[in-house]
Scaffold this active site. Structure first.
Site, mmCIF file in Angstrom:
data_model
loop_
_atom_site.group_PDB
_atom_site.id
_atom_site.type_symbol
_atom_site.label_atom_id
_atom_site.label_comp_id
_atom_site.label_asym_id
_atom_site.label_seq_id
_atom_site.Cartn_x
_atom_site.Cartn_y
_atom_site.Cartn_z
ATOM 1 N N ASP A 35 -14.528 29.343 100.742
ATOM 2 C CA ASP A 35 -14.010 30.127 101.175
ATOM 3 C C ASP A 35 -14.773 31.463 100.520
ATOM 4 O OD1 ASP A 35 -10.300 31.333 99.805
ATOM 5 O OD2 ASP A 35 -12.153 32.546 99.771
ATOM 6 N N ILE A 36 -14.560 32.981 101.471
ATOM 7 C CA ILE A 36 -15.615 33.499 100.617
ATOM 8 C C ILE A 36 -15.064 34.394 99.060
ATOM 9 C CG2 ILE A 36 -14.298 35.326 101.729
ATOM 10 C CD1 ILE A 36 -17.306 36.466 103.437
ATOM 11 N N ASN A 97 -0.485 28.759 102.192
ATOM 12 C CA ASN A 97 0.334 30.151 101.576
ATOM 13 C C ASN A 97 0.746 29.901 103.209
ATOM 14 O OD1 ASN A 97 -0.252 30.424 99.169
ATOM 15 N ND2 ASN A 97 -2.098 31.061 99.979
ATOM 16 N N GLU A 105 -2.714 35.958 103.227
ATOM 17 C CA GLU A 105 -3.506 36.841 103.867
ATOM 18 C C GLU A 105 -3.827 36.837 105.148
ATOM 19 O OE1 GLU A 105 -6.949 37.202 101.780
ATOM 20 O OE2 GLU A 105 -5.872 37.322 99.846
ATOM 21 N N VAL A 106 -4.953 35.488 105.704
ATOM 22 C CA VAL A 106 -5.529 35.874 106.881
ATOM 23 C C VAL A 106 -3.673 34.523 107.799
ATOM 24 C CG1 VAL A 106 -7.002 34.625 108.748
ATOM 25 C CG2 VAL A 106 -7.182 35.137 106.205
ATOM 26 N N HIS A 110 -3.583 27.790 106.880
ATOM 27 C CA HIS A 110 -5.272 26.447 107.083
ATOM 28 C C HIS A 110 -4.193 26.241 105.302
ATOM 29 C CE1 HIS A 110 -5.293 31.316 105.157
ATOM 30 N NE2 HIS A 110 -5.199 30.502 104.067
ATOM 31 N N HIS A 112 -5.914 25.788 101.742
ATOM 32 C CA HIS A 112 -6.855 25.842 100.338
ATOM 33 C C HIS A 112 -7.299 24.152 100.131
ATOM 34 C CE1 HIS A 112 -6.442 30.425 100.029
ATOM 35 N NE2 HIS A 112 -5.589 30.125 101.371
#
Ligand code: AMP
Length: 126
Positions: A35-36, A97, A105-106, A110, A112
């Site tokens: 993760d960025i 999420n 958000e995206v 995905h 985490h």
């Protein structure tokens, strides 16, 4: 149509090679990268390569091969990072999420994987 996939989302661009990523693992159906904006010492994102919006979309419409590959990659990363409690690790949290209440958000599915410290309460109290 219940699932409207936006192919301009940032993870779609990563999957097309238009944006770089800090790769952790890649297989036929799955990719994982750091993760960025890490929220813990270990914060890896695991994505199916297919165009799925979220957890329920992926598990309703992905092939068995995609689902199995995704699950195995997630487990391999947990093991590789030394997080698995059954192998002496201190544990981890896996979060997916979705939608407005999940604050996704995206809009490309995905998970985490978070670990490397005590992660505290699962969600804030209401
Ligand atoms: P979510 O709210 O579950 O959709 O989480 C999206 C996650 O993507 C956040 O933790 C971001 O820090 C992360 N993120 C956004 N852009 C990038 C990127 N280019 N590379 C890696 N992680 C990213």
């Amino acid at each position: 149509m219940p699932y409207d996939y936006d192919d301009q989302n940032i993870f779609a661009k990563i999957l097309r090679g238009e944006i770089p990523n800090d790769m952790v693992m890649e297989t036929e159906h799955t990719i994982a990268f750091n993760d960025i904006g890490p929220k813990a010492p270990i914060h890896v994102l695991v994505l199916p390569k297919g165009s799925y919006v979220n957890h329920d979309h992926f598990h309703a419409e992905a092939t068995d091969a995609e689902i199995l590959d995704f699950a195995r990659v997630t487990a391999r990363i947990i093991a590789d990072k030394g997080l698995a409690p059954g192998s002496g690790g201190d544990g981890y949290r896996v979060i997916g999420n979705a939608g407005i209440d999940g604050l996704q958000e995206v809009p490309h599915y995905h998970l985490h994987i978070l670990g490397g410290r005590n992660l505290g309460a699962m969600v804030p109290s209401a």
